[in-house]
Design an enzyme around this catalytic site. Structure first.
Site, PDB file in Angstrom:
ATOM      1  N   LYS A   1      21.076  -8.522  -1.962  1.00  0.00           N
ATOM      2  CA  LYS A   1      19.789  -9.164  -2.239  1.00  0.00           C
ATOM      3  C   LYS A   1      20.364  -9.911  -3.525  1.00  0.00           C
ATOM      4  O   LYS A   1      21.383 -10.908  -3.240  1.00  0.00           O
ATOM      5  CB  LYS A   1      18.713  -8.551  -2.637  1.00  0.00           C
TER       6      LYS A   1
ATOM      7  N   TYR B   1      10.326   0.392  -0.806  1.00  0.00           N
ATOM      8  CA  TYR B   1      11.009   0.010   0.607  1.00  0.00           C
ATOM      9  C   TYR B   1      10.910   1.009   1.807  1.00  0.00           C
ATOM     10  O   TYR B   1      11.333   2.066   1.569  1.00  0.00           O
ATOM     11  CB  TYR B   1      12.408  -0.360   0.202  1.00  0.00           C
TER      12      TYR B   1
ATOM     13  N   ARG C   1      37.953   5.281   1.174  1.00  0.00           N
ATOM     14  CA  ARG C   1      36.790   5.815   1.044  1.00  0.00           C
ATOM     15  C   ARG C   1      36.416   6.530  -0.272  1.00  0.00           C
ATOM     16  O   ARG C   1      35.340   6.647  -0.679  1.00  0.00           O
ATOM     17  CB  ARG C   1      36.346   6.940   2.363  1.00  0.00           C
TER      18      ARG C   1
ATOM     19  N   ASP D   1      14.855   2.158  -8.151  1.00  0.00           N
ATOM     20  CA  ASP D   1      15.468   0.995  -7.256  1.00  0.00           C
ATOM     21  C   ASP D   1      15.170  -0.228  -8.012  1.00  0.00           C
ATOM     22  O   ASP D   1      14.064  -0.699  -7.987  1.00  0.00           O
ATOM     23  CB  ASP D   1      14.731   1.006  -6.002  1.00  0.00           C
TER      24      ASP D   1
END
Ligand SMILES: *Cc1c(COP(=O)(O)O)cnc(C)c1O
Length: 393
Positions: free
Chosen positions: A208, A111, A58, A183
């Protein structure tokens, strides 16, 4: 040769990964949750930050780190922070940068979920936000308040293809002491590098373009400075928005072809946009590569290309859009973008359906708006598919 001095295409192939001790051509998947220390002193050093050894996945992992280093180099930033998804990146950024009483200014056609989590959840903790069309810099100036801390931009916007002037945002942010976030999902570092223009933080849904094969969900934050990295890295680690080593391996594989995929998709998109613009059943087409785009000059100034996303409106509105989507054969009726395959979707009923009618209207998301993510197929096939489907509208 230092990989950060290479050209963009060479960076895609060589940047990020350390030399493997067995000579593996690809970065191995370190599928482990934890790492053994040599001895107690080494363990103590890792925890004190005096050693760059790994502790726990993590917190950090060699496979993930190779990808973090690579994307940071591609974006011209200080450091990368890989996340489980694009939304994991958004959440880590909000958590890391905003506290009770702070205010954020953001793009209205952002978004969908980026806005939903701010307005529905972060508002519960006393964080305020104002959503406006950031493509007009005057709107941003008017929205800034004494407690504004973050200016969060998406450009080009999803799905309205509006462009925000990043240079002007950086200047404004300096005057008001704001942290700027972009973004960069729609463009990828191949087409737009906001950190090089002075933006503080960028992030990607690597689901994407960066991964590019529609087979995993992943995210990445990149900061311009070490100071910002040291704020956002612990936010991601402690919130548990981390990536998995297998995800990292998949993106490391997909990213190698980023430039050739985007280049090809963009060439296709230009031809598709021209075809649509000349079609009698199409009301309008929004694509930054077309002269008819009101901000095509700004796009040319701050982007290295107009990208592979097109939005358009059919003259018949909602029903015409629906007929089109029910009749395409090559284009897949699916959300997402940036993969090798062409996708088509309807924002009003799909990606932006959670917005109120008023918010949709304000963000110019009309009922007949169609979003088209152009893939790397033969452009003749993409156009003839649209042609046969449009003939049924
Ligand atoms: C998909 C997307 C996101 C969210 O990313 P996930 O990987 O789906 O969590 C954020 N911003 C933009 C522009 C996107 O297209």
């Amino acid at each position: 040769m230092a990989t950060d001095k290479m050209g963009f295409n060479s960076k895609l192939i060589h940047a990020g990964a350390d030399k493997d001790k067995f000579g593996s051509a690809t970065v191995p998947i370190y599928q482990t949750s934890t790492f053994a220390f040599e001895n107690a002193d080494e363990g103590a050093k890792c925890f004190a930050g005096e050693s760059d050894g790994f502790i726990y996945t993590r917190i950090g992992n060699p496979t993930i780190q190779a990808l973090e280093k690579q994307v940071a180099i591609l974006e011209g930033g200080y450091g990368g922070i890989a996340t489980a998804s694009g939304m994991g990146a958004v959440s880590s950024i909000y958590i890391g940068l905003l506290k009770q009483g702070d205010h954020m200014v953001s793009t209205d056609a952002v978004y969908g979920p980026s806005r939903v989590i701010m307005e529905k959840y972060f508002s519960n903790f006393g964080i305020e936000s104002t959503y406006i069309s950031t493509s007009n810099i005057e709107n941003i100036k008017r929205a800034i308040k004494p407690n504004t801390k973050v200016l969060y931009i998406e450009t080009p916007t999803n799905p309205t293809m509006e462009i925000t002037d990043l240079e002007a945002c950086v200047k404004l942010a300096k005057e008001h002491n704001l942290i700027t976030v972009v973004d960069n999902t729609f463009s990828s570092p191949y087409l737009q590098r906001p950190l090089e223009m002075g933006i503080d933080v960028i992030f990607h849904s690597m689901t994407k373009f960066l991964n590019g094969h529609a087979d995993i969900v992943a995210g990445m934050i990149v900061t311009r400075t070490k100071e910002m990295y040291n704020i956002l890295r612990p936010a991601m680690v402690n919130m548990g928005c981390n990536m998995d080593p297998h995800q990292a391996y998949m993106v490391l594989r997909g990213i190698k072809t980023l430039a050739i995929r985007v280049e090809r998709a963009q060439q296709n998109a230009m031809k598709v946009a021209e075809y649509l613009e000349n079609h009698p059943k199409v009301e309008w087409v929004k694509y930054p590569g077309l002269k008819s785009h009101p901000q095509s000059e700004l796009a040319q100034k701050q982007m290295f290309g107009p990208g592979a996303m097109i939005s358009f409106e059919l003259k018949g509105g909602f029903n015409a859009g629906k007929t089109l989507m029910n009749n395409v054969q090559l284009a897949m009726l699916a959300v997402s973008l940036g993969g090798v395959e062409t996708l088509i979707q309807h924002p009003a009923s799909m990606t932006h359906s959670k917005l109120t009618a008023e918010a949709k209207a304000k963000a110019n998301i009309t009922d007949g708006l169609v979003r088209f993510a152009v893939g790397i197929e033969d452009v003749e096939d993409i156009i003839s598919d649209l042609d046969q489907a449009l003939s049924k509208v």
